[in-house]
Design a protein around this motif. Structure first.
Motif, PDB file in Angstrom:
ATOM      1  N   GLN A   1      37.022  39.161  51.142  1.00 43.30           N
ATOM      2  CA  GLN A   1      38.345  39.632  50.726  1.00 43.30           C
ATOM      3  C   GLN A   1      39.280  38.456  50.398  1.00 43.30           C
ATOM      4  O   GLN A   1      40.049  38.511  49.436  1.00 43.30           O
ATOM      5  N   LEU A   2      39.184  37.383  51.170  1.00 46.30           N
ATOM      6  CA  LEU A   2      40.013  36.196  50.897  1.00 46.30           C
ATOM      7  C   LEU A   2      39.657  35.573  49.551  1.00 46.30           C
ATOM      8  O   LEU A   2      40.536  35.129  48.802  1.00 46.30           O
ATOM      9  N   ARG A   3      38.366  35.538  49.230  1.00 43.70           N
ATOM     10  CA  ARG A   3      37.949  34.993  47.925  1.00 43.70           C
ATOM     11  C   ARG A   3      38.513  35.838  46.789  1.00 43.70           C
ATOM     12  O   ARG A   3      38.946  35.307  45.768  1.00 43.70           O
ATOM     13  N   ARG A   4      38.492  37.157  46.963  1.00 47.71           N
ATOM     14  CA  ARG A   4      39.053  38.045  45.929  1.00 47.71           C
ATOM     15  C   ARG A   4      40.539  37.790  45.752  1.00 47.71           C
ATOM     16  O   ARG A   4      41.044  37.727  44.618  1.00 47.71           O
ATOM     17  N   LEU A   5      41.236  37.648  46.865  1.00 47.75           N
ATOM     18  CA  LEU A   5      42.674  37.389  46.786  1.00 47.75           C
ATOM     19  C   LEU A   5      42.963  36.032  46.144  1.00 47.75           C
ATOM     20  O   LEU A   5      43.923  35.874  45.383  1.00 47.75           O
ATOM     21  N   GLU A   6      42.124  35.032  46.423  1.00 49.38           N
ATOM     22  CA  GLU A   6      42.280  33.713  45.785  1.00 49.38           C
ATOM     23  C   GLU A   6      42.033  33.805  44.283  1.00 49.38           C
ATOM     24  O   GLU A   6      42.727  33.169  43.484  1.00 49.38           O
ATOM     25  N   THR A   7      41.043  34.596  43.881  1.00 51.86           N
ATOM     26  CA  THR A   7      40.771  34.800  42.454  1.00 51.86           C
ATOM     27  C   THR A   7      41.961  35.485  41.781  1.00 51.86           C
ATOM     28  O   THR A   7      42.367  35.085  40.681  1.00 51.86           O
ATOM     29  N   ASN A   8      42.517  36.478  42.445  1.00 56.86           N
ATOM     30  CA  ASN A   8      43.710  37.144  41.902  1.00 56.86           C
ATOM     31  C   ASN A   8      44.875  36.167  41.779  1.00 56.86           C
ATOM     32  O   ASN A   8      45.632  36.204  40.809  1.00 56.86           O
ATOM     33  N   TYR A   9      45.017  35.294  42.763  1.00 59.16           N
ATOM     34  CA  TYR A   9      46.088  34.305  42.730  1.00 59.16           C
ATOM     35  C   TYR A   9      45.912  33.354  41.540  1.00 59.16           C
ATOM     36  O   TYR A   9      46.878  33.018  40.858  1.00 59.16           O
ATOM     37  N   SER A  10      44.668  32.948  41.291  1.00 62.46           N
ATOM     38  CA  SER A  10      44.392  32.074  40.137  1.00 62.46           C
ATOM     39  C   SER A  10      44.763  32.774  38.834  1.00 62.46           C
ATOM     40  O   SER A  10      45.300  32.148  37.914  1.00 62.46           O
ATOM     41  N   THR A  11      44.478  34.063  38.752  1.00 68.01           N
ATOM     42  CA  THR A  11      44.851  34.837  37.564  1.00 68.01           C
ATOM     43  C   THR A  11      46.372  34.875  37.412  1.00 68.01           C
ATOM     44  O   THR A  11      46.894  34.726  36.299  1.00 68.01           O
TER      45      THR A  11
END
Length: 186
Positions: free
Chosen positions: A124-134
């Motif tokens: 879940q943290l990786r997904r949130l980091e990916t969203n943050y990069s977007t």
């Protein structure tokens, strides 16, 4: 009388004179031998090699190329975001250090009973980091900056809330396990 002797000598030697040209560099070799016999040291350089100027030129070209590449390198995404909104980079630093600390704490609390929860949290943290990069890329591309900045802060808060909830769950699991172990003493 001496003239006659010299003339006779030349007449006798006629046709035996060496009239060919000496080999290339004869004069230089002759001067070196002459100077060596007189104890004179020549300060004149020998043949100039083309390797030295070529290596110097190649070094200069290499340094110029590296310098151009270094100074013309594109700014990183974080640098571009900081240029758009300096507050974001400060906030990002604060939240990132807080999240990193909680992740370390989470990893330290890992046990076989809690490993599944920790793995799910990591995903879940990786997904949130990916969203943050977007969101960062959207901010750089010129989207609605107030809305994007709000979403970025919400993303960080979501990560922190997730980590806090998981840490609480792990504490609960450990407490229950300790209580169950206490009930089954021999």
């Amino acid at each position: 009388m001496e003239n006659e002797n010299i003339e006779q000598l030349f007449d006798k030697l006629q046709g035996t004179f060496d009239i060919g040209e000496p080999k290339e560099g004869h004069q230089q070799r002759f001067l070196e031998k002459l100077q060596a016999s007189q104890g004179v040291v020549s300060i004149e350089r020998k043949k100039k090699s083309w390797w030295r100027p070529l290596s110097i030129a190649a070094s200069i070209v290499l340094l110029v190329g590296v310098g151009i590449g270094f100074f013309n390198s594109a700014p990183t995404r974080d640098e571009q975001v900081a240029e758009i909104s300096p507050e974001v980079s400060q906030t990002q630093f604060y939240f990132a250090s807080l999240i990193e600390e909680q992740v370390r704490e989470l990893e330290e609390m890992g046990t076989p009973e809690t490993q599944k929860i920790i793995d799910d949290t990591t995903i879940q943290l990786r997904r949130l980091e990916t969203n943050y990069s977007t969101l960062e890329q959207d901010l750089i591309n010129g989207g609605n900056s107030k809305l994007i900045l709000s979403a970025m802060i919400t993303n960080f808060q979501t990560r922190i809330d997730l980590l806090e909830d998981v840490l609480d769950q792990i504490e609960t699991i450990k407490t229950l396990k300790n209580q169950n172990d206490a009930n089954y003493t021999i």
